[in-house]
Design a protein around this motif. Structure first.
Motif, PDB file in Angstrom:
ATOM      1  N   GLY A 184      23.229  55.885  18.073  1.00 51.93           N
ATOM      2  CA  GLY A 184      23.331  57.295  18.427  1.00 51.93           C
ATOM      3  C   GLY A 184      22.031  58.068  18.351  1.00 51.93           C
ATOM      4  N   PRO A 185      22.122  59.383  18.605  1.00 57.55           N
ATOM      5  CA  PRO A 185      20.939  60.238  18.616  1.00 57.55           C
ATOM      6  C   PRO A 185      20.545  60.669  17.212  1.00 57.55           C
ATOM      7  CG  PRO A 185      22.875  61.549  19.108  1.00 57.55           C
ATOM      8  CD  PRO A 185      23.349  60.134  18.958  1.00 57.55           C
ATOM      9  N   THR A 186      19.268  60.904  17.015  1.00 60.45           N
ATOM     10  CA  THR A 186      18.762  61.463  15.755  1.00 60.45           C
ATOM     11  C   THR A 186      17.666  62.472  16.046  1.00 60.45           C
ATOM     12  OG1 THR A 186      17.335  59.501  15.567  1.00 60.45           O
ATOM     13  CG2 THR A 186      19.313  59.556  14.196  1.00 60.45           C
ATOM     14  N   HIS A 187      17.542  63.433  15.142  1.00 57.95           N
ATOM     15  CA  HIS A 187      16.529  64.478  15.246  1.00 57.95           C
ATOM     16  C   HIS A 187      15.850  64.593  13.890  1.00 57.95           C
ATOM     17  CE1 HIS A 187      14.569  68.297  16.052  1.00 57.95           C
ATOM     18  NE2 HIS A 187      15.183  68.827  15.014  1.00 57.95           N
ATOM     19  N   ALA A 188      14.551  64.341  13.831  1.00 54.31           N
ATOM     20  CA  ALA A 188      13.832  64.277  12.560  1.00 54.31           C
ATOM     21  C   ALA A 188      12.669  65.250  12.528  1.00 54.31           C
ATOM     22  CB  ALA A 188      13.315  62.860  12.318  1.00 54.31           C
ATOM     23  N   GLU A 189      12.353  65.681  11.309  1.00 54.12           N
ATOM     24  CA  GLU A 189      11.159  66.477  11.062  1.00 54.12           C
ATOM     25  C   GLU A 189      10.322  65.776  10.010  1.00 54.12           C
ATOM     26  OE1 GLU A 189      13.034  70.102   9.810  1.00 54.12           O
ATOM     27  OE2 GLU A 189      12.686  71.034  11.751  1.00 54.12           O
ATOM     28  N   VAL A 190       9.029  65.686  10.254  1.00 56.34           N
ATOM     29  CA  VAL A 190       8.118  65.073   9.288  1.00 56.34           C
ATOM     30  C   VAL A 190       6.883  65.945   9.137  1.00 56.34           C
ATOM     31  CG1 VAL A 190       8.883  62.733   9.859  1.00 56.34           C
ATOM     32  CG2 VAL A 190       6.860  63.670  10.987  1.00 56.34           C
ATOM     33  N   ILE A 191       6.232  65.789   8.009  1.00 59.05           N
ATOM     34  CA  ILE A 191       4.916  66.393   7.801  1.00 59.05           C
ATOM     35  C   ILE A 191       3.927  65.258   7.593  1.00 59.05           C
ATOM     36  CG2 ILE A 191       3.515  67.747   6.192  1.00 59.05           C
ATOM     37  CD1 ILE A 191       5.934  69.601   5.866  1.00 59.05           C
ATOM     38  N   VAL A 192       2.816  65.320   8.302  1.00 61.60           N
ATOM     39  CA  VAL A 192       1.787  64.296   8.174  1.00 61.60           C
ATOM     40  C   VAL A 192       0.837  64.728   7.062  1.00 61.60           C
ATOM     41  CG1 VAL A 192      -0.069  63.029   9.302  1.00 61.60           C
ATOM     42  CG2 VAL A 192       2.018  63.571  10.567  1.00 61.60           C
ATOM     43  N   THR A 193       1.014  64.136   5.904  1.00 58.38           N
ATOM     44  CA  THR A 193       0.209  64.434   4.727  1.00 58.38           C
ATOM     45  C   THR A 193      -1.034  63.542   4.721  1.00 58.38           C
ATOM     46  OG1 THR A 193       1.200  62.755   3.303  1.00 58.38           O
ATOM     47  CG2 THR A 193       2.395  64.867   3.517  1.00 58.38           C
ATOM     48  N   LEU A 223       9.070  62.412   5.449  1.00 57.86           N
ATOM     49  CA  LEU A 223      10.250  63.054   6.016  1.00 57.86           C
ATOM     50  C   LEU A 223      10.540  64.399   5.362  1.00 57.86           C
ATOM     51  CD1 LEU A 223      12.676  62.541   8.014  1.00 57.86           C
ATOM     52  CD2 LEU A 223      13.973  61.902   5.967  1.00 57.86           C
ATOM     53  N   VAL A 224      10.809  65.394   6.216  1.00 59.79           N
ATOM     54  CA  VAL A 224      11.394  66.646   5.746  1.00 59.79           C
ATOM     55  C   VAL A 224      12.912  66.473   5.735  1.00 59.79           C
ATOM     56  CG1 VAL A 224      11.684  69.119   6.208  1.00 59.79           C
ATOM     57  CG2 VAL A 224       9.465  68.017   6.611  1.00 59.79           C
ATOM     58  N   GLU A 225      13.470  66.093   6.877  1.00 58.20           N
ATOM     59  CA  GLU A 225      14.897  65.788   6.981  1.00 58.20           C
ATOM     60  C   GLU A 225      15.186  65.178   8.345  1.00 58.20           C
ATOM     61  OE1 GLU A 225      16.348  70.334   7.911  1.00 58.20           O
ATOM     62  OE2 GLU A 225      15.758  69.768   5.890  1.00 58.20           O
ATOM     63  N   ILE A 226      16.349  64.550   8.458  1.00 53.46           N
ATOM     64  CA  ILE A 226      16.764  63.937   9.713  1.00 53.46           C
ATOM     65  C   ILE A 226      18.253  64.183   9.900  1.00 53.46           C
ATOM     66  CG2 ILE A 226      17.169  61.670   8.644  1.00 53.46           C
ATOM     67  CD1 ILE A 226      16.140  60.410  11.284  1.00 53.46           C
ATOM     68  N   GLY A 227      18.661  64.430  11.128  1.00 56.73           N
ATOM     69  CA  GLY A 227      20.061  64.642  11.449  1.00 56.73           C
ATOM     70  C   GLY A 227      20.538  63.586  12.419  1.00 56.73           C
ATOM     71  N   ALA A 228      21.750  63.076  12.198  1.00 56.70           N
ATOM     72  CA  ALA A 228      22.307  62.033  13.064  1.00 56.70           C
ATOM     73  C   ALA A 228      23.079  62.668  14.212  1.00 56.70           C
ATOM     74  CB  ALA A 228      23.196  61.106  12.249  1.00 56.70           C
ATOM     75  N   ARG A 229      22.357  63.413  15.019  1.00 50.61           N
ATOM     76  CA  ARG A 229      22.957  64.146  16.157  1.00 50.61           C
ATOM     77  C   ARG A 229      21.836  64.550  17.103  1.00 50.61           C
ATOM     78  NH1 ARG A 229      19.870  68.854  15.288  1.00 50.61           N
ATOM     79  NH2 ARG A 229      20.033  69.525  13.129  1.00 50.61           N
TER      80      ARG A 229
END
Length: 485
Positions: A266-275, A281-287
């Motif tokens: 399925g689809p996922t939407h993620a946010e990351v910060i490049v340190t 990872l900031v967070e990820i949603g399975a949608r």
């Protein structure tokens, strides 16, 4: 038996906001859809599912009851349409014996504390964190660390709702107390709050579609935000080339994240910060991403997450052959802009001349005001209080930067407030100037090669001001490039 009854069926759970793109995507492939809701009543805080597009909409029931009803349709898949539907989609797929992510890690796909702990157990780079239902305990953890700022946020929400960046104990306490005991946009009570280490670096979002652990990277965008008080306000996202800059490292890291969280379908939407240590990872949603605009993404990325999700489930072999293990293409310069405001009052009407001027800008693909006449406009603190979504696409970075700057100049003039409510609270010129991307900065996202097909401004379909005005609805703010997992 009718032809319609012979068509395969996909089950969509809580297909709010951008989940409304999924029935259309499945229909293109000859697949009908059945809707399931995870709550007794539909959640009116988000744009509702367009149920006329469904073969059936099942009444709320227990997972066992719902699975029994669904079995009559012999579905090919179960897909979460929005964040609240993730656990139920996992369970229904499991009960029906369909491909899915399973229930063992369902909690870690919704609860942001459990999400990060799952990464830690798998040895994936992640933030430090602590959760509690006590503001005192949250403050004590932050004070023991003695490394401000820290991030305070709900365990389960979206669109930066309730997220605060806190520079001292007082701000931690205020942020925690502002969330504890409240109900989030999904109707869930915030009995605990999460505090995390602040990740220093630039922030990005990335979307994927998976089938049986094989993935396609749909996009990587860089966030540009402004800090207003304790809130980081979305300004715009800019698309990155998939094979340069931080994108390859982000994509590789997120493969590890998917594996750690059991995200195989399925689809996922993620946010990351490049340190300095690498992506975190900031967070990820399975949608689906809240920012999916199919025709816009087709033009700048060569495909869109909704269509790819439908393809993966309806024609998995075709998905594997065409997309598995691959990445998007950057076909044009593009930005998704979310306008903010310091205005506070009741909207009397939209200024259609200003709307028309924004629509006429060379790179504008879509412009969607988010506050309807008669509704209150408030100072922006998160995605749900953004005042408009603007999608820009062009082969010239300079054109994008010029049009972005003009949108910033016009954004508050879109709304005419009732005289007794009007608040004169226009951002200072230097504040606007700091948010405007220079052509040189925008140009760092590499322009597509000369042989790449780039959509021309003339091909852009622009709605009339009247049509835009009639389409405005406050709950639709959930679609304003939601961008938060």
């Amino acid at each position: 038996m009718s032809g319609a009854e012979l068509r395969p069926v996909a089950v969509l759970v809580d297909a709010y906001t951008t989940g409304n793109h999924l029935p259309i995507a499945f229909a293109k492939l000859g697949v009908d859809v059945v809707h399931v809701q995870s709550t007794p009543e539909l959640m009116t805080s988000m744009r509702l599912p367009e149920l006329s597009r469904y073969r059936a909409a099942l009444p709320y029931g227990t997972p066992a009851e719902t699975a029994e009803r669904l079995a009559a349709y012999a579905p090919i898949c179960v897909v979460a349409g929005q964040e609240p539907g993730v656990p139920l989609a996992d369970e229904l797929a499991e009960r029906l014996g369909l491909p899915g992510n399973g229930t063992a890690l369902s909690a870690a796909r919704r609860d942001k504390y459990e999400m990060i702990e799952a990464l830690r157990r798998s040895g994936v780079r992640c933030a430090e964190q602590y959760k509690s239902g006590s503001a005192d305990a949250l403050v004590a953890w932050a004070e023991r660390r003695a490394d401000y700022p820290v991030v305070v946020k709900p365990l389960s929400s979206a669109a930066t709702e309730g997220v605060a960046i806190c520079s001292d104990a007082r701000e931690v306490r205020e942020a925690a107390e502002a969330v504890l005991g409240t109900v989030n946009i999904f109707g869930e009570r915030n009995d605990e709050v999460l505090v995390q280490s602040f990740l220093r670096g630039e922030e990005y979002m990335a979307d994927f579609v998976s089938y049986d652990g094989e993935r396609y990277a749909c996009c990587v965008w860089q966030y540009h935000k402004r800090l207003v008080g304790t809130h980081r306000i979305y300004d715009r996202d800019t698309v990155l080339p998939p094979d340069a800059g931080p994108a390859p490292a982000i994509i590789a890291y997120l493969h590890e994240v998917h594996d750690a969280l059991g995200l195989a379908y399925g689809p996922t939407h993620a946010e990351v910060i490049v340190t300095p240590e690498g992506p975190v990872l900031v967070e990820i949603g399975a949608r689906l991403s809240g920012g999916v605009v199919p025709d816009f993404h087709d033009r700048c990325l060569g495909g869109n997450q909704a269509d790819l999700t439908a393809l993966a489930h309806a024609r998995p072999e075709e998905f594997r052959a065409r997309h598995a293990g691959r990445t998007y293409r950057k076909l044009a310069e593009a930005s998704m802009v979310l306008t903010s405001t310091t205005l506070d009052g009741v909207v009397e009407e939209l200024d259609e001349e200003v709307v028309a001027e924004i629509q006429a800008l060379e790179s504008v693909h879509t412009f969607v005001p988010k506050v309807a006449p008669g509704k209150r406009i408030r100072p922006t603190v998160d995605l749900y209080t953004a005042t408009a979504a603007v999608h820009l696409v062009h082969d010239s970075a300079e054109t994008l930067a010029r049009d972005y700057a003009r949108v910033q100049e016009l954004k508050d003039r879109v709304y005419r407030l009732r005289a007794e409510q009007t608040a004169t609270a226009v951002a200072a010129p230097n504040a606007i100037a700091t948010a405007v991307a220079t052509p040189a900065a925008t140009a760092t996202a590499v322009v597509a090669p000369a042989d790449t097909a780039v959509a021309t401004p003339a091909a852009t379909a622009v709605a009339t001001p009247a049509a835009i005005a009639t389409a405005v609805a406050a709950p639709a703010a959930a679609d304003a490039s939601e961008a938060a997992a």
